[in-house]
Design a protein around this motif. Sequence first.
Motif, PDB file in Angstrom:
ATOM      1  N   SER A 189      -0.488  36.185  -1.244  1.00 26.87           N
ATOM      2  CA  SER A 189       0.726  36.060  -2.027  1.00 26.87           C
ATOM      3  C   SER A 189       0.643  34.871  -2.979  1.00 26.87           C
ATOM      4  O   SER A 189       1.131  34.928  -4.114  1.00 26.87           O
ATOM      5  N   SER A 195       3.187  36.261  -8.257  1.00 28.06           N
ATOM      6  CA  SER A 195       3.757  35.087  -7.583  1.00 28.06           C
ATOM      7  C   SER A 195       4.826  34.412  -8.435  1.00 28.06           C
ATOM      8  O   SER A 195       4.816  34.482  -9.664  1.00 28.06           O
ATOM      9  N   SER A 199       8.055  32.427  -4.136  1.00 28.51           N
ATOM     10  CA  SER A 199       7.049  33.020  -3.241  1.00 28.51           C
ATOM     11  C   SER A 199       5.978  32.004  -2.859  1.00 28.51           C
ATOM     12  O   SER A 199       5.511  31.987  -1.714  1.00 28.51           O
ATOM     13  N   SER A 203       4.730  30.857   0.789  1.00 30.99           N
ATOM     14  CA  SER A 203       3.312  30.894   1.153  1.00 30.99           C
ATOM     15  C   SER A 203       2.841  29.541   1.679  1.00 30.99           C
ATOM     16  O   SER A 203       2.142  29.463   2.696  1.00 30.99           O
ATOM     17  N   ALA A 238       7.212  35.994   1.519  1.00 26.12           N
ATOM     18  CA  ALA A 238       6.356  35.803   0.337  1.00 26.12           C
ATOM     19  C   ALA A 238       5.879  37.139  -0.210  1.00 26.12           C
ATOM     20  O   ALA A 238       6.000  37.412  -1.413  1.00 26.12           O
ATOM     21  N   ILE A 241       8.141  39.444  -2.191  1.00 23.96           N
ATOM     22  CA  ILE A 241       8.255  39.164  -3.624  1.00 23.96           C
ATOM     23  C   ILE A 241       7.023  39.659  -4.377  1.00 23.96           C
ATOM     24  O   ILE A 241       7.136  40.289  -5.435  1.00 23.96           O
ATOM     25  N   THR A 242       5.836  39.387  -3.825  1.00 21.69           N
ATOM     26  CA  THR A 242       4.602  39.597  -4.593  1.00 21.69           C
ATOM     27  C   THR A 242       3.825  40.864  -4.267  1.00 21.69           C
ATOM     28  O   THR A 242       3.020  41.321  -5.068  1.00 21.69           O
TER      29      THR A 242
END
Length: 356
Positions: A189, A195, A199, A203, A238, A241-242
Amino acid sequence: MQQTIITAQQHYSALDAWLEGRQRLFLVCDDSIKFLPDIRGKLDEVRCEVVSFSDFQPNPLYESVVKGVKLFRQAQCDAIMAIGGGSAMDVAKCIKLYSNLPGDGEDGAWLKADIVPNAIPFLAMPTTAGTGSEATRYAVVYYEGAKQSVTSESFIPETVLLDPNALKTLPLYQKKATMMDALCHAVESFWSVNSTEESMGYSREAIRLVLANMQGYLDNTEDGNANMLMAAHTAGKAINITQTTAGHAMCYKLTSLFGVAHGHAAILCDRVLFGWMTRNTARCTDPRGEAHLKAALEGIADAMGCESAAQAADKLVSVFDSLDLKVPTATDAHDACVAGMPVRCLRGLRAGGGRL
């Protein structure tokens, strides 16, 4: 979505509060609940009726979700609780998602339907510290042999129960593999083209939690288990989101070829990818450019307590080595292939000289 995290403290008093006013709880659970006497005992005591559903398998089928929705409707349940690993979470998510859609889901209809969000209360209790599924908008089911990725913000559980006791009976290999899944989620991530500052913050926190609690987790301490659950959950936020990156895309083939657990396969890939990326930043495809990628790799290094990305890549390899996880060989693939062959194929193989 802001999730509420509750714990098992004071004999699950926070769960009692969440269940207040519920009439019928729909419990989606896998076989792991057999090894969890604390939560089993608690659910035997609750005031509301508990309707259990466990008619699904790893890599769950769409048809299992349809069965679950049917039972949920027939029992007139007013809340959903999922206990288990990623498959239990995926099934519960899809049951919530499809429960208020028209029809009975026949012929894969719900996979193509427009989603109508609903307010059914949903609580998830992960029994591994790895997938982070309780924090993501993703689920996977299989229909007619094909993988179906289901995505919706509306089925993210609004409440998550993190109970370190759930990890006590996990086999050591599964603890190692799921821990590596969480670490790989966080690392991938961080370097993802998707990213964000948010995020990367998740991470960074997840990487630090995993590395700081590895030994306590493997030794089955309460703090180690609790912190690893939080690490996996944070890494899940994380990747929510990614999404994941190349390491996870490649690792599924390793699992199918060699039978290694998902997290084991993920670290096999990422321990090689990290070093390759540090040496090839000029080939960056992130629209933010090579400088951004270098900064992201250095950010991973900082989270890992290293002075450079190259040192961090070496540390990831040393983490893998310390766990004594096997590196599969071509011979392993041959053996796995033969083990999965029908008898008639094996006879033909032997007749042909025993070569694949």
